[in-house]
Design an enzyme around this catalytic site. Structure first.
Site, PDB file in Angstrom:
ATOM      1  N   HIS A   1      -4.795  12.123  41.595  1.00 41.60           N
ATOM      2  CA  HIS A   1      -4.113  10.842  41.529  1.00 41.60           C
ATOM      3  C   HIS A   1      -3.389  10.708  40.190  1.00 41.60           C
ATOM      4  CE1 HIS A   1      -6.774   8.734  44.767  1.00 41.60           C
ATOM      5  NE2 HIS A   1      -6.191   9.828  45.202  1.00 41.60           N
TER       6      HIS A   1
ATOM      7  N   GLU B   1      -3.468   8.354  37.961  1.00 39.24           N
ATOM      8  CA  GLU B   1      -4.350   7.934  36.873  1.00 39.24           C
ATOM      9  C   GLU B   1      -5.167   9.117  36.358  1.00 39.24           C
ATOM     10  OE1 GLU B   1      -4.525   4.574  40.042  1.00 39.24           O
ATOM     11  OE2 GLU B   1      -4.224   6.744  39.993  1.00 39.24           O
TER      12      GLU B   1
ATOM     13  N   CYS C   1      -8.120   3.533  42.895  1.00 38.55           N
ATOM     14  CA  CYS C   1      -9.231   3.719  43.823  1.00 38.55           C
ATOM     15  C   CYS C   1     -10.540   3.770  43.018  1.00 38.55           C
ATOM     16  CB  CYS C   1      -9.046   5.018  44.610  1.00 38.55           C
ATOM     17  SG  CYS C   1      -9.221   6.513  43.591  1.00 38.55           S
TER      18      CYS C   1
ATOM     19  N   CYS D   1     -10.716   6.783  40.484  1.00 38.75           N
ATOM     20  CA  CYS D   1      -9.871   6.535  39.304  1.00 38.75           C
ATOM     21  C   CYS D   1     -10.460   5.423  38.437  1.00 38.75           C
ATOM     22  CB  CYS D   1      -8.443   6.215  39.730  1.00 38.75           C
ATOM     23  SG  CYS D   1      -7.588   7.648  40.412  1.00 38.75           S
TER      24      CYS D   1
END
Length: 155
Positions: free
Chosen positions: A78, A80, A106, A109
């Site tokens: 992801h 992040e 999410c 993260c």
């Protein structure tokens, strides 16, 4: 043209980072800042040295799996995660900083944000995860939804 606020400025950079994503499902970007200084950027994609998602690097992303399913087979990182990893890779201290994301983090993260010592998340698009939201609240990480009218001005 009016001068953008700091949040508008950094969210613009997160949106720019998202344009580097080759994910077939969603383009997400993130930037980490501290004291109004850009420290790291990230976007969702496969790990370094592997074929990009758009080039067949992630079979899950190329499949018709429903959103939120089959994530344990997804090879992509992801945005992040990539921003935090890039900071660590280059020896950049990010504790006490903020992360600007095009999408709400999410749970995975959110856990990384907490352990990296980031204290503020500004996100544009919702990706509601009540467990992630509770974790961030319990860890005293400020979670801020970027105003939609400001997002519309950014394009």
């Amino acid at each position: 043209m009016a001068r953008p606020s700091w949040d508008e400025y950094f969210m613009s950079l997160a949106r720019l980072a998202a344009t580097r994503s080759t994910c077939l499902r969603r383009h997400v970007g993130a930037v980490i800042v501290k004291d109004r200084m850009l420290l790291s950027t990230g976007y969702n994609d496969t790990p370094r040295g592997l074929r990009n998602c758009g080039d067949g690097g992630c079979a899950r992303c190329a499949s018709d799996a429903a959103a939120g399913t089959g994530l344990d087979t997804c090879l992509c990182l992801h945005a992040e995660q990539n921003a935090i990893i890039q900071a660590a890779y280059h020896g950049v201290a990010i504790a006490g900083g903020a992360i600007y994301c095009t999408h709400q983090p999410c749970l995975t993260c959110a856990k990384m944000v907490v352990n990296a010592g980031l204290v503020r998340i500004v996100y544009a698009a919702p990706y509601p995860d009540p467990v992630a939201e509770q974790l961030l609240h319990d860890a005293s990480v400020e979670l801020v939804r970027f105003p939609q009218e400001a997002a519309a001005r950014l394009g």
